[in-house]
Write a protein that holds these residues in place. Structure first.
Motif, PDB file in Angstrom:
ATOM      1  N   ILE A 179       0.841  -1.204   0.000  1.00 43.68           N
ATOM      2  CA  ILE A 179       0.000   0.000   0.000  1.00 43.68           C
ATOM      3  C   ILE A 179       0.871   1.246   0.000  1.00 43.68           C
ATOM      4  CG2 ILE A 179      -1.633   1.289   1.460  1.00 43.68           C
ATOM      5  CD1 ILE A 179      -2.785  -1.527   2.238  1.00 43.68           C
ATOM      6  N   SER A 180       0.511   2.201  -0.853  1.00 39.91           N
ATOM      7  CA  SER A 180       1.232   3.481  -0.851  1.00 39.91           C
ATOM      8  C   SER A 180       0.236   4.630  -0.998  1.00 39.91           C
ATOM      9  CB  SER A 180       2.301   3.514  -1.951  1.00 39.91           C
ATOM     10  OG  SER A 180       3.193   4.578  -1.705  1.00 39.91           O
ATOM     11  N   SER A 181       0.765   5.865  -0.984  1.00 36.87           N
ATOM     12  CA  SER A 181      -0.129   7.032  -0.949  1.00 36.87           C
ATOM     13  C   SER A 181       0.473   8.182  -1.721  1.00 36.87           C
ATOM     14  CB  SER A 181      -0.337   7.455   0.504  1.00 36.87           C
ATOM     15  OG  SER A 181      -1.019   8.690   0.561  1.00 36.87           O
ATOM     16  N   PHE A 182      -0.309   8.820  -2.580  1.00 37.74           N
ATOM     17  CA  PHE A 182       0.185  10.023  -3.254  1.00 37.74           C
ATOM     18  C   PHE A 182       0.196  11.227  -2.320  1.00 37.74           C
ATOM     19  CE2 PHE A 182      -1.327   7.517  -6.964  1.00 37.74           C
ATOM     20  CZ  PHE A 182      -0.098   7.421  -7.609  1.00 37.74           C
ATOM     21  N   GLY A 183      -0.508  11.109  -1.204  1.00 43.69           N
ATOM     22  CA  GLY A 183      -0.553  12.222  -0.241  1.00 43.69           C
ATOM     23  C   GLY A 183       0.832  12.610   0.245  1.00 43.69           C
ATOM     24  N   LYS A 184       1.680  11.600   0.494  1.00 42.53           N
ATOM     25  CA  LYS A 184       3.031  11.866   1.013  1.00 42.53           C
ATOM     26  C   LYS A 184       3.950  12.354  -0.095  1.00 42.53           C
ATOM     27  CE  LYS A 184       1.202   9.722   4.293  1.00 42.53           C
ATOM     28  NZ  LYS A 184       0.639  10.423   5.409  1.00 42.53           N
ATOM     29  N   THR A 185       3.744  11.799  -1.296  1.00 41.54           N
ATOM     30  CA  THR A 185       4.700  12.018  -2.381  1.00 41.54           C
ATOM     31  C   THR A 185       4.516  13.392  -3.028  1.00 41.54           C
ATOM     32  OG1 THR A 185       4.648   9.648  -2.719  1.00 41.54           O
ATOM     33  CG2 THR A 185       5.615  10.935  -4.487  1.00 41.54           C
ATOM     34  N   TYR A 186       3.249  13.857  -3.104  1.00 46.94           N
ATOM     35  CA  TYR A 186       2.996  15.132  -3.786  1.00 46.94           C
ATOM     36  C   TYR A 186       2.525  16.232  -2.835  1.00 46.94           C
ATOM     37  CZ  TYR A 186       3.391  12.272  -7.997  1.00 46.94           C
ATOM     38  OH  TYR A 186       3.841  11.429  -8.971  1.00 46.94           O
ATOM     39  N   HIS A 187       2.682  16.041  -1.543  1.00 49.72           N
ATOM     40  CA  HIS A 187       2.256  17.045  -0.543  1.00 49.72           C
ATOM     41  C   HIS A 187       0.757  17.308  -0.665  1.00 49.72           C
ATOM     42  CE1 HIS A 187       6.539  17.450  -0.531  1.00 49.72           C
ATOM     43  NE2 HIS A 187       6.619  18.323  -1.494  1.00 49.72           N
ATOM     44  N   THR A 188      -0.030  16.251  -0.818  1.00 51.47           N
ATOM     45  CA  THR A 188      -1.467  16.408  -1.064  1.00 51.47           C
ATOM     46  C   THR A 188      -2.270  15.454  -0.167  1.00 51.47           C
ATOM     47  OG1 THR A 188      -1.226  14.787  -2.841  1.00 51.47           O
ATOM     48  CG2 THR A 188      -1.206  17.116  -3.495  1.00 51.47           C
ATOM     49  N   THR A 189      -2.032  15.509   1.134  1.00 51.19           N
ATOM     50  CA  THR A 189      -2.718  14.551   2.021  1.00 51.19           C
ATOM     51  C   THR A 189      -4.239  14.721   1.967  1.00 51.19           C
ATOM     52  OG1 THR A 189      -2.510  16.029   3.918  1.00 51.19           O
ATOM     53  CG2 THR A 189      -0.760  14.412   3.614  1.00 51.19           C
ATOM     54  N   GLY A 190      -4.699  15.937   1.643  1.00 51.47           N
ATOM     55  CA  GLY A 190      -6.147  16.194   1.620  1.00 51.47           C
ATOM     56  C   GLY A 190      -6.844  15.640   0.384  1.00 51.47           C
TER      57      GLY A 190
END
Ligand code: PMP
Ligand code: GLN
Length: 380
Positions: free
Chosen positions: A225-236
């Motif tokens: 599992i991964s998340s674009f929130g961390k990678t692109y500064h877009t947690t919202g």
């Protein structure tokens, strides 16, 4: 009338501490989120897709273009071939992926192993599915896993081990020997692995991220599992994904379709374009956050906190026994209200907290914010 299914759980510490920070006008280094903007080219793509009318339901498993970009990113990074059509699911954040993966695996009475301090969503999802959670404390102060303890805990009811590297809240990372130990333990068993790799790009000091994608035998039984929130500064934006072999993905999607059905549409198209046009963007992240870590730790050198090593993520643990004998929950409240810097008490990530007194600070903030926080923390 209602019998709680989670009677021991209050509102999450992230919500509690962010609210306290806001109520008291404190610098918020508690909940982990960056205070910087997403890449401009990515924001432009979002504006494009929202105004071009890409605003209805996305396909249940994710927008095809994004699934293909995710699959090729995994191949580039970890040399694993992933089938976009049957092995990738786009989810509303890693949080939903974790919940669906746990729900897919755990039947009533099944046992799961997690490592404390553990991210706070794992155990409630196990409990809601009728599972039993075994907690194993990582060894202080390096927060390494004691694999003998894991071997002792595994039995024929064990169905799941959840791992997380780079690790929230400690910033510890796995080495190859950890992977080898895990592999030996699960070999020949019915155990699935959930590998929470949301901080995969935030690894410091020239270490390499040990992804389960790079280990074919483990990958066969794993939800990664991964998340674009961390990678692109877009947690919202709530945009994450889960990769697993076809049979595991098909069961995952049976659950996912009834939890959130699909993930927001324009952001998926936008991230697909951005991954295609700027595939190297994530390569800057490790250096960017290492600079933040070094700045923050350097600024705090004169303080009475003891800074624990952080090899990844955007969190710094600080031991405070030279400053106070208060419980960490009380001290975190006190420092927020009285001194105006919010942090997270680490004991909340444990079932049996150790005696060490530790707070977690998020350094995903502008240099000015870190400087202002350090000026205050150095006075304590
Ligand atoms: N796992 C870990 C270890 C996290 O720290 C977080 C959130 N910061 C998540 C999962 C959830 O990620 P998301 O915001 O994409 O739901
Ligand atoms: N993962 C973030 C943290 O550790 C918080 C996410 C959330 O608030 N749900 O601070």
């Amino acid at each position: 009338m209602l019998v709680s299914k989670l009677p021991d759980k209050g509102t999450t510490i992230f919500t509690v501490m962010s609210k306290l920070a806001s109520d008291h006008n404190a610098i918020n280094l508690s909940q982990g989120f960056p205070d910087f903007q997403a890449p401009a080219a990515l924001l432009e793509r979002v504006a494009h897709y929202t105004s071009a009318g890409f605003n209805q339901y996305a396909p249940m498993s994710g927008v095809q273009e994004l699934k293909e970009q995710i699959a090729s990113k995994v191949t580039d990074l970890y040399s694993r071939q992933v089938l976009a059509d049957s092995e990738v699911t786009v989810t509303p954040g890693a949080t939903e992926a974790l919940f669906c993966a746990i729900s897919t695996i755990i039947h009533p009475g099944d046992e799961a192993i997690i490592f404390d301090p553990a991210y706070d969503t794992y155990e409630p999802a196990i409990t809601l599915n009728g599972g039993v959670t075994h907690h194993i404390n990582m060894r202080y102060p390096e927060f390494k896993i004691d694999w003998d303890m894991v071997r002792d805990k595994v039995n024929n009811r064990t169905r799941l081990i959840i791992i997380n590297t780079p690790h929230n809240p400690t910033g510890s990372i796995w080495g190859e020997s950890d992977i080898e130990s895990l592999q030996k333990i699960v070999e020949g068993t019915q155990i699935c692995v959930i590998s929470d790799e949301v901080y995969e790009h935030i690894v410091f000091d020239a270490h390499t991220h040990q992804s389960i994608h790079s280990y074919p035998e483990l990958a066969k039984r794993s939800y990664i599992i991964s998340s674009f929130g961390k990678t692109y500064h877009t947690t919202g934006w709530r945009l994450g994904y889960c990769i697993a072999p076809q049979a595991l993905t098909s069961e995952f999607q049976r659950v996912h379709q009834f939890v959130n059905f699909s993930t927001n549409t324009p952001m998926q198209y936008a991230v697909a374009d951005f991954l295609r046009d700027c595939p190297e963007h994530h390569e800057e992240l490790a250096d960017f956050y290492q600079h933040k870590r070094d700045l923050f730790c350097g600024l705090l050198a004169p303080s009475r906190f003891k800074l624990l090593p952080s090899s990844g993520t955007f969190f710094q643990l600080m031991e405070y026994s030279a400053i106070s004998s208060m419980a960490d929950t009380d001290l975190a409240n006190h420092i927020t209200i009285k001194h105006k810097v919010a942090s997270i008490p680490v004991s909340i990530f444990y079932r049996d907290p150790p005696e060490q007194k530790i707070l977690r600070f998020c350094f995903a903030k502008s240099d000015q914010t870190l400087e202002a926080a350090a000026r205050i923390l150095n006075q304590l």
